[in-house]
Write a protein that holds these residues in place. Sequence first.
Motif, mmCIF file in Angstrom:
data_model
loop_
_atom_site.group_PDB
_atom_site.id
_atom_site.type_symbol
_atom_site.label_atom_id
_atom_site.label_comp_id
_atom_site.label_asym_id
_atom_site.label_seq_id
_atom_site.Cartn_x
_atom_site.Cartn_y
_atom_site.Cartn_z
ATOM 1 N N THR A 175 33.112 3.492 28.985
ATOM 2 C CA THR A 175 31.863 3.099 29.621
ATOM 3 C C THR A 175 31.457 4.213 30.580
ATOM 4 N N VAL A 176 30.210 4.153 31.027
ATOM 5 C CA VAL A 176 29.738 4.996 32.114
ATOM 6 C C VAL A 176 29.438 4.038 33.257
ATOM 7 N N GLU A 177 30.075 4.274 34.408
ATOM 8 C CA GLU A 177 29.947 3.367 35.549
ATOM 9 C C GLU A 177 29.657 4.139 36.822
ATOM 10 N N GLU A 178 28.951 3.482 37.734
ATOM 11 C CA GLU A 178 28.740 4.018 39.079
ATOM 12 C C GLU A 178 29.973 3.668 39.904
ATOM 13 N N LYS A 179 30.534 4.668 40.602
ATOM 14 C CA LYS A 179 31.685 4.438 41.482
ATOM 15 C C LYS A 179 31.322 4.900 42.885
ATOM 16 N N ASP A 180 31.824 4.165 43.872
ATOM 17 C CA ASP A 180 31.722 4.616 45.249
ATOM 18 C C ASP A 180 32.685 5.780 45.433
ATOM 19 N N SER A 181 32.471 6.576 46.462
ATOM 20 C CA SER A 181 33.400 7.669 46.743
ATOM 21 C C SER A 181 34.754 7.087 47.135
ATOM 22 N N PHE A 182 35.803 7.837 46.888
ATOM 23 C CA PHE A 182 37.146 7.415 47.269
ATOM 24 C C PHE A 182 37.997 8.645 47.522
ATOM 25 N N THR A 183 39.078 8.427 48.251
ATOM 26 C CA THR A 183 39.960 9.524 48.633
ATOM 27 C C THR A 183 41.341 9.302 48.040
ATOM 28 N N LEU A 220 32.600 8.722 33.731
ATOM 29 C CA LEU A 220 33.033 8.311 32.406
ATOM 30 C C LEU A 220 34.360 7.600 32.601
ATOM 31 N N ILE A 221 34.459 6.376 32.106
ATOM 32 C CA ILE A 221 35.684 5.584 32.206
ATOM 33 C C ILE A 221 36.196 5.341 30.792
ATOM 34 N N VAL A 222 37.385 5.857 30.496
ATOM 35 C CA VAL A 222 38.013 5.660 29.187
ATOM 36 C C VAL A 222 39.244 4.796 29.405
ATOM 37 N N LYS A 223 39.322 3.671 28.705
ATOM 38 C CA LYS A 223 40.432 2.727 28.856
ATOM 39 C C LYS A 223 41.450 2.923 27.746
ATOM 40 N N GLY A 224 42.718 2.653 28.077
ATOM 41 C CA GLY A 224 43.743 2.768 27.062
ATOM 42 C C GLY A 224 45.058 2.160 27.505
ATOM 43 N N ASP A 276 23.975 12.273 26.682
ATOM 44 C CA ASP A 276 23.114 12.280 27.862
ATOM 45 C C ASP A 276 23.814 12.758 29.134
ATOM 46 N N PHE A 277 25.126 12.955 29.076
ATOM 47 C CA PHE A 277 25.891 13.286 30.268
ATOM 48 C C PHE A 277 26.758 14.521 30.037
ATOM 49 N N ALA A 278 27.165 15.139 31.151
ATOM 50 C CA ALA A 278 28.046 16.297 31.074
ATOM 51 C C ALA A 278 29.040 16.253 32.232
ATOM 52 N N TYR A 279 30.228 16.764 31.988
ATOM 53 C CA TYR A 279 31.225 16.965 33.033
ATOM 54 C C TYR A 279 31.007 18.367 33.562
ATOM 55 N N GLY A 331 45.684 1.633 31.599
ATOM 56 C CA GLY A 331 44.951 2.324 32.645
ATOM 57 C C GLY A 331 43.648 2.904 32.140
ATOM 58 N N GLU A 332 43.092 3.792 32.976
ATOM 59 C CA GLU A 332 41.791 4.386 32.689
ATOM 60 C C GLU A 332 41.780 5.856 33.090
ATOM 61 N N MET A 333 40.897 6.602 32.453
ATOM 62 C CA MET A 333 40.593 7.979 32.835
ATOM 63 C C MET A 333 39.255 7.938 33.549
ATOM 64 N N TRP A 334 39.171 8.557 34.741
ATOM 65 C CA TRP A 334 37.931 8.605 35.524
ATOM 66 C C TRP A 334 37.467 10.059 35.612
ATOM 67 N N ILE A 335 36.297 10.350 35.033
ATOM 68 C CA ILE A 335 35.753 11.702 35.036
ATOM 69 C C ILE A 335 34.345 11.655 35.608
ATOM 70 N N PRO A 336 34.094 12.358 36.716
ATOM 71 C CA PRO A 336 32.735 12.381 37.258
ATOM 72 C C PRO A 336 31.798 13.136 36.305
ATOM 73 N N ILE A 337 30.627 12.553 36.053
ATOM 74 C CA ILE A 337 29.677 13.158 35.119
ATOM 75 C C ILE A 337 28.282 13.140 35.742
ATOM 76 N N VAL A 338 27.403 13.956 35.183
ATOM 77 C CA VAL A 338 26.001 13.983 35.616
ATOM 78 C C VAL A 338 25.114 13.878 34.381
ATOM 79 N N LYS A 339 23.890 13.355 34.597
ATOM 80 C CA LYS A 339 22.931 13.313 33.496
ATOM 81 C C LYS A 339 22.468 14.729 33.184
ATOM 82 N N LYS A 340 22.298 14.996 31.890
ATOM 83 C CA LYS A 340 21.837 16.329 31.462
ATOM 84 C C LYS A 340 20.343 16.459 31.741
#
Length: 159
Positions: free
Chosen positions: A5-13, A98-102, A128-131, A150-159
Amino acid sequence: MEDYTVEEKDSFTVVGIGTELKSHYTDFAGINKEKSDFWQTLTQAGRLDALKAIATNDYMLAVNEAVNNKMMHYAGVITEATLPEATRVIHFPKGEYLIVKGEAETADELHHTLTDIAFGQVLPELGDFAYVGGPNASVEMGVQNGRVYGEMWIPIVKK
């Protein structure tokens, strides 16, 4: 296509303990071996337990980040706390991810599988998106029916 999925995430540390990966960025076997050896060393030394003790949740993150033209890999947890043996505080920005589950037999296998699927299959087809760089994380979330998920979290932007 894999479960993503593509999801909006708040910032985190993330507070992490890291290592520089020396293998060429196209040497996936070499990179995976370096990562596995690193995690084994951290586990045996009890350093993962120290990280888990300051975490705000039960997630264990494997973070990849380019720092000063070096490929860095970290074991980390989401927290606002500090830890003397931590080597980096990694800020993940608010935005689309980008959230990839597995799931897999082991945490090590989960991290490798999620990374391979996200970067090898999903991102190349995500029109529509790019890393554009920045830290990304494979997140071990728990065990269910004897399998690590778990999941893979990759920040992406719209092209």
